[in-house]
Scaffold this active site. Structure first.
Site, PDB file in Angstrom:
ATOM      1  N   CYS A  50      35.929 -20.393  57.232  1.00  0.00           N
ATOM      2  CA  CYS A  50      37.385 -20.213  57.391  1.00  0.00           C
ATOM      3  C   CYS A  50      37.928 -21.714  57.545  1.00  0.00           C
ATOM      4  O   CYS A  50      37.192 -22.470  58.328  1.00  0.00           O
ATOM      5  CB  CYS A  50      37.965 -19.294  58.629  1.00  0.00           C
ATOM      6  SG  CYS A  50      37.352 -17.741  58.347  1.00  0.00           S
ATOM      7  N   ARG A  92      35.446 -23.835  52.687  1.00  0.00           N
ATOM      8  CA  ARG A  92      35.069 -23.081  54.014  1.00  0.00           C
ATOM      9  C   ARG A  92      35.122 -21.628  53.886  1.00  0.00           C
ATOM     10  O   ARG A  92      34.950 -20.824  54.677  1.00  0.00           O
ATOM     11  CB  ARG A  92      36.085 -23.559  55.191  1.00  0.00           C
ATOM     12  CG  ARG A  92      36.114 -25.146  55.228  1.00  0.00           C
ATOM     13  CD  ARG A  92      36.777 -25.458  56.463  1.00  0.00           C
ATOM     14  NE  ARG A  92      36.411 -25.213  57.821  1.00  0.00           N
ATOM     15  CZ  ARG A  92      35.491 -25.770  58.399  1.00  0.00           C
ATOM     16  NH1 ARG A  92      35.235 -27.059  58.081  1.00  0.00           N
ATOM     17  NH2 ARG A  92      34.896 -25.451  59.653  1.00  0.00           N
ATOM     18  N   TRP A 102      36.945 -16.688  55.265  1.00  0.00           N
ATOM     19  CA  TRP A 102      35.709 -16.112  54.880  1.00  0.00           C
ATOM     20  C   TRP A 102      35.464 -14.838  55.824  1.00  0.00           C
ATOM     21  O   TRP A 102      35.371 -15.206  57.156  1.00  0.00           O
ATOM     22  CB  TRP A 102      34.588 -17.298  55.203  1.00  0.00           C
ATOM     23  CG  TRP A 102      33.121 -16.693  54.559  1.00  0.00           C
ATOM     24  CD1 TRP A 102      32.553 -16.851  53.376  1.00  0.00           C
ATOM     25  CD2 TRP A 102      32.289 -16.207  55.370  1.00  0.00           C
ATOM     26  NE1 TRP A 102      31.439 -16.203  53.412  1.00  0.00           N
ATOM     27  CE2 TRP A 102      30.965 -16.011  54.584  1.00  0.00           C
ATOM     28  CE3 TRP A 102      31.995 -15.727  56.935  1.00  0.00           C
ATOM     29  CZ2 TRP A 102      29.814 -15.440  55.138  1.00  0.00           C
ATOM     30  CZ3 TRP A 102      30.953 -15.094  57.140  1.00  0.00           C
ATOM     31  CH2 TRP A 102      29.853 -14.830  56.323  1.00  0.00           C
ATOM     32  N   ASN A 107      39.571 -19.505  63.195  1.00  0.00           N
ATOM     33  CA  ASN A 107      38.299 -19.782  62.520  1.00  0.00           C
ATOM     34  C   ASN A 107      37.350 -19.697  63.799  1.00  0.00           C
ATOM     35  O   ASN A 107      37.485 -20.259  64.880  1.00  0.00           O
ATOM     36  CB  ASN A 107      37.956 -21.406  62.087  1.00  0.00           C
ATOM     37  CG  ASN A 107      36.864 -21.567  61.815  1.00  0.00           C
ATOM     38  OD1 ASN A 107      36.115 -20.570  61.488  1.00  0.00           O
ATOM     39  ND2 ASN A 107      36.392 -22.803  62.215  1.00  0.00           N
ATOM     40  N   GLY A 108      36.262 -18.657  63.715  1.00  0.00           N
ATOM     41  CA  GLY A 108      35.382 -18.364  64.662  1.00  0.00           C
ATOM     42  C   GLY A 108      35.171 -16.704  64.814  1.00  0.00           C
ATOM     43  O   GLY A 108      35.614 -16.055  63.971  1.00  0.00           O
ATOM     44  N   LYS A 129      18.964 -22.395  44.864  1.00  0.00           N
ATOM     45  CA  LYS A 129      19.952 -22.715  43.940  1.00  0.00           C
ATOM     46  C   LYS A 129      20.406 -21.777  43.147  1.00  0.00           C
ATOM     47  O   LYS A 129      21.422 -21.513  42.872  1.00  0.00           O
ATOM     48  CB  LYS A 129      19.698 -24.278  43.593  1.00  0.00           C
ATOM     49  CG  LYS A 129      19.750 -25.327  44.171  1.00  0.00           C
ATOM     50  CD  LYS A 129      21.215 -25.896  44.656  1.00  0.00           C
ATOM     51  CE  LYS A 129      21.584 -25.380  45.962  1.00  0.00           C
ATOM     52  NZ  LYS A 129      21.359 -25.940  47.254  1.00  0.00           N
ATOM     53  N   GLU A 149      21.991 -18.656  44.930  1.00  0.00           N
ATOM     54  CA  GLU A 149      23.423 -18.870  45.186  1.00  0.00           C
ATOM     55  C   GLU A 149      24.398 -19.057  44.112  1.00  0.00           C
ATOM     56  O   GLU A 149      25.452 -18.776  44.260  1.00  0.00           O
ATOM     57  CB  GLU A 149      23.505 -19.749  46.380  1.00  0.00           C
ATOM     58  CG  GLU A 149      23.291 -21.125  46.170  1.00  0.00           C
ATOM     59  CD  GLU A 149      23.459 -22.101  47.253  1.00  0.00           C
ATOM     60  OE1 GLU A 149      23.911 -21.487  48.355  1.00  0.00           O
ATOM     61  OE2 GLU A 149      22.811 -23.302  47.248  1.00  0.00           O
ATOM     62  N   HIS A 184      -2.364 -13.808  46.462  1.00  0.00           N
ATOM     63  CA  HIS A 184      -2.389 -13.084  47.791  1.00  0.00           C
ATOM     64  C   HIS A 184      -1.409 -12.143  47.845  1.00  0.00           C
ATOM     65  O   HIS A 184      -1.089 -11.365  48.651  1.00  0.00           O
ATOM     66  CB  HIS A 184      -2.251 -13.995  48.993  1.00  0.00           C
ATOM     67  CG  HIS A 184      -3.337 -15.013  49.197  1.00  0.00           C
ATOM     68  ND1 HIS A 184      -4.622 -14.518  49.540  1.00  0.00           N
ATOM     69  CD2 HIS A 184      -3.365 -16.249  48.904  1.00  0.00           C
ATOM     70  CE1 HIS A 184      -5.376 -15.624  49.417  1.00  0.00           C
ATOM     71  NE2 HIS A 184      -4.613 -16.623  49.067  1.00  0.00           N
ATOM     72  N   LYS A 186      30.770 -23.196  52.797  1.00  0.00           N
ATOM     73  CA  LYS A 186      29.943 -24.249  52.745  1.00  0.00           C
ATOM     74  C   LYS A 186      29.583 -24.584  54.296  1.00  0.00           C
ATOM     75  O   LYS A 186      28.141 -25.059  54.615  1.00  0.00           O
ATOM     76  CB  LYS A 186      30.606 -25.532  52.283  1.00  0.00           C
ATOM     77  CG  LYS A 186      29.858 -26.648  52.309  1.00  0.00           C
ATOM     78  CD  LYS A 186      30.145 -27.843  51.269  1.00  0.00           C
ATOM     79  CE  LYS A 186      29.150 -28.644  51.024  1.00  0.00           C
ATOM     80  NZ  LYS A 186      28.056 -28.190  50.632  1.00  0.00           N
TER      81      LYS A 186
HETATM   82  O1  M6R Z   1      25.631 -27.951  56.765  1.00  0.00           O
HETATM   83  P1  M6R Z   1      24.384 -27.471  56.941  1.00  0.00           P
HETATM   84  O2  M6R Z   1      23.479 -28.577  56.201  1.00  0.00           O
HETATM   85  O3  M6R Z   1      23.835 -27.163  58.324  1.00  0.00           O
HETATM   86  O4  M6R Z   1      24.212 -25.875  56.141  1.00  0.00           O
HETATM   87  C1  M6R Z   1      22.900 -25.357  56.163  1.00  0.00           C
HETATM   88  C2  M6R Z   1      23.055 -24.279  55.055  1.00  0.00           C
HETATM   89  O5  M6R Z   1      24.096 -23.549  55.522  1.00  0.00           O
HETATM   90  C3  M6R Z   1      23.095 -24.820  53.628  1.00  0.00           C
HETATM   91  O6  M6R Z   1      22.306 -25.833  53.317  1.00  0.00           O
HETATM   92  C4  M6R Z   1      23.392 -23.767  52.634  1.00  0.00           C
HETATM   93  O7  M6R Z   1      21.936 -23.130  52.617  1.00  0.00           O
HETATM   94  C5  M6R Z   1      23.834 -24.286  51.361  1.00  0.00           C
HETATM   95  N1  M6R Z   1      24.560 -23.119  50.848  1.00  0.00           N
HETATM   96  C6  M6R Z   1      22.679 -24.584  50.479  1.00  0.00           C
HETATM   97  O8  M6R Z   1      23.072 -24.807  49.258  1.00  0.00           O
END
Ligand code: M6R
Length: 594
Positions: free
Chosen positions: A2, A27, A72, A96-97, A473, A476, A492, A589
């Site tokens: 958010c 965000r 979000w 936000n929170g 990658k 997502e 395994h 993000k």
């Molecule tokens: O801001 P941060 O690096 O702490 O965020 C960690 C993860 O949330 C972030 O790397 C997430 O996995 C991304 N979507 C990866 O592309």
């Protein structure tokens, strides 16, 4: 997660709110809304991205103070009903929170006769503030009173119908900055949203309440005492890389990797470590998502160069167990945003136990950077694509440079070995630029991967971690189910997944003979092998692989080239499936909730 914005200006703010909110879209982008004050509230809410709020506002939107939100969803569906601002009796709030005790608060407010209009946790906040105002509290005092009842994390901006010249802001646990100058005052989850509106900004601390009126920002700490915070020029809030002809921020950010790596090299080459860090007997690296994979990829180099054993911890998991802390431990936290709630919680936990914390962080004004013992900047520049791309490469470089600095301080590597690593690091921008030139081949492969429902990524040593990042990658960005395994683990169990035409992306690396054998094993079971290997190994992989992508670089360079290749593969697979590369579904993000 958010994004919130508030503006108090000498003119109508609605249009500026939409502009600023658009810069916070990374965000969250489920729904958006805004409210401006005076006379009465004018409110607009939409499902989708901030731009859907539009640019045209009628005469009811002439207010000079306003707040806005991009969501979000945590509690309640992403629909207009649950979009912020939430209102109650002349009070409008964006949040936000997460309010953890929202259910209990809602129950007692309902018992007092309050009626709720949404399913969100956030809506209790305007009700609590309105109740305090009804008891006679002034705006700031009412916010203070309401905050005292809240458990959880929040950054809020509050607008009052009967005080339409101001916005009141409060923070506990969620990041927020206030800004002032140029005839305006403002608040935003990220100061970059406010570029062009104000001259300087400051991050609020937990417990702070700020009142924005005209160009004035009054900040009080949790005890109600006037607080002075660190004001910085708005020019320091970095602006994003231009999307230009790339079509997406993510693609533009991959292209910006060589320049970003040059910045990281310039910021960290020759930088020494404080004695407390150099004396580490053990390192614990803590992170989430791509940041965790960057740490896991770099671990081998850090250990080899410095001789210091290095543990790796998933931040959210580390919090759930009371892990014993070995004496002499130094923590290395890795985060692009410096806002990730789980990593920040680990930071607070470790610092409270006297563990020195090194923050490998990209956002210089983030809470992680502000509260670390040592900031080891990644210098990737602002990244808007939700998927980490250039920031991942810069984290990896910064971490290897950390290992190099540790080795230098401890005398654990010969000058020749140090010089060889330094030469490799200096060459990385060129290696990544060369990897990017393989885009046409990678795009063709990606189109085939896109037609599969699943993909498997394998590698050994650092390439196993790069494989894991490649799988993340792909899932997502394209929503294709993707798993990654250490190549030696395939037999395994996971090899049972292989069937005719399964795409298996093989990241060649250390000990290529063994990885080659694993590639043969999956090929024998009908897999479509896509080999991402160094040029010198291309001929050996050719008989086994459907595609060989002969990458530039070897050793460290190869790992960086693989990172770029995997990012391009994921972007092109996502584009082939018409996915929104910059705004993958369900993601945001900055993960500022736990
Ligand atoms: O801001 P941060 O690096 O702490 O965020 C960690 C993860 O949330 C972030 O790397 C997430 O996995 C991304 N979507 C990866 O592309």
């Amino acid at each position: 997660m958010c994004g919130i914005v508030g503006l108090v200006n000498g003119h109508a703010v609605a249009g500026d709110l939409v502009t600023a909110l658009g810069r916070l879209e990374y965000r969250g982008y489920d729904s958006a809304g805004l409210a401006v004050a005076g006379p009465g509230f004018a409110v607009r809410k939409v499902v989708g991205r901030p731009a859907a709020l539009g640019a045209e506002f009628d005469a009811s939107f002439t207010g000079r103070a306003g707040i806005a939100h991009t969501r979000w969803a945590t509690h309640g569906r992403p629909d207009a009903r649950n979009a912020h601002p939430h209102l109650c009796d002349g009070v409008a709030v964006v949040h936000n929170g997460i309010i953890e005790n929202h259910a209990a608060l809602r129950a007692s407010l309902v018992a007092e006769g309050h009626a709720f209009a949404s399913d969100t946790d956030s809506e209790v906040i305007p009700h609590l503030i309105a109740a305090a105002r009804a008891r006679g509290a002034a705006p700031v005092a009412a916010v203070q009173e309401a905050c005292a009842a809240l458990h959880g994390a929040y950054a809020i901006a509050v607008l009052f119908e009967d005080a339409p010249d101001r916005v009141v802001v409060a923070r506990q646990g969620s990041p927020v900055t206030v800004a002032r100058g140029a005839g305006a005052s403002a608040v935003a989850s990220d100061p970059a949203a406010l570029a062009g509106f104000c001259a300087e900004y400051a991050a609020l601390e937990d417990g702070d309440i700020a009142e924005l009126r005209g160009a004035e920002v009054r900040i009080a700490d949790r005890n109600g005492r006037v607080a002075s915070r660190d004001w910085q020029s708005m020019e320091a809030a970095e602006v994003a890389a231009e999307m230009g002809a790339f079509g997406s921020n993510t693609r533009a950010e991959i292209a910006a990797t060589p320049a970003a790596l040059r910045r990281t090299n310039a910021a960290l080459a020759g930088r020494t470590l404080p004695a407390q860090v150099a004396a580490a007997e053990r390192l614990v690296m803590v992170a989430c998502g791509s940041s965790l994979y960057a740490a896991s990829t770099a671990r081998a180099w850090i250990e080899q160069l410095s001789g210091v054993p290095c543990d790796l911890e998933v931040a959210s998991e580390y919090r759930t167990r009371a892990a014993p802390i070995v004496r002499g431990t130094v923590a290395v936290l890795v985060s692009q945003s410096g806002e990730t709630a789980d990593t920040l919680a680990v930071q607070a936990h470790l610092r409270a136990r006297g563990v020195p914390v090194v923050a490998v962080v990209n956002v210089p004004h983030s809470q992680m950077a502000r509260t670390a013992d040592l900031v080891w900047p990644t210098s990737a520049g602002r990244e808007l694509g939700v998927a980490a791309t250039k920031s991942f490469s810069c984290q990896l470089l910064a971490l290897v440079r950390f290992g190099l600095a540790l080795a230098q301080a401890r005398g654990s590597a010969t000058p020749a070995a140090l010089a060889a690593v330094e030469a490799e690091l200096t060459a990385l921008p060129g290696v990544c630029a060369a990897a990017e030139r393989l885009e046409p081949q990678l795009a063709a492969i990606a189109r085939r991967v896109a037609s599969a429902n699943e993909a498997i990524f394998i590698g050994r040593g650092p390439a196993a971690s790069i494989a894991a990042e490649g799988a993340l990658k792909l899932k997502e960005l394209s929503y294709i189910r993707a798993d990654a395994y250490a190549a030696g683990e395939l037999k395994h169990g996971p090899i049972a997944l292989i069937h005719d035409r399964s795409p298996v992306i093989v990241c060649g690396g250390v000990n290529d003979d063994k990885t080659l054998s694993n590639a043969e094993e999956v090929r024998a079971r009908g897999a479509q092998v896509i080999a991402l290997v160094e040029q010198a190994a291309a001929a050996r992989f050719a008989p086994v692989a459907h595609d060989v992508v002969a990458l530039p670089g070897s050793g460290l360079g190869l790992v960086f080239a693989q990172a770029v290749a995997l990012q391009l593969l994921a972007v092109h697979a996502a584009e082939a499936l018409h996915c929104d590369v910059d705004r993958p579904r369900n993601l945001a993000k900055s993960v500022t909730v736990e």
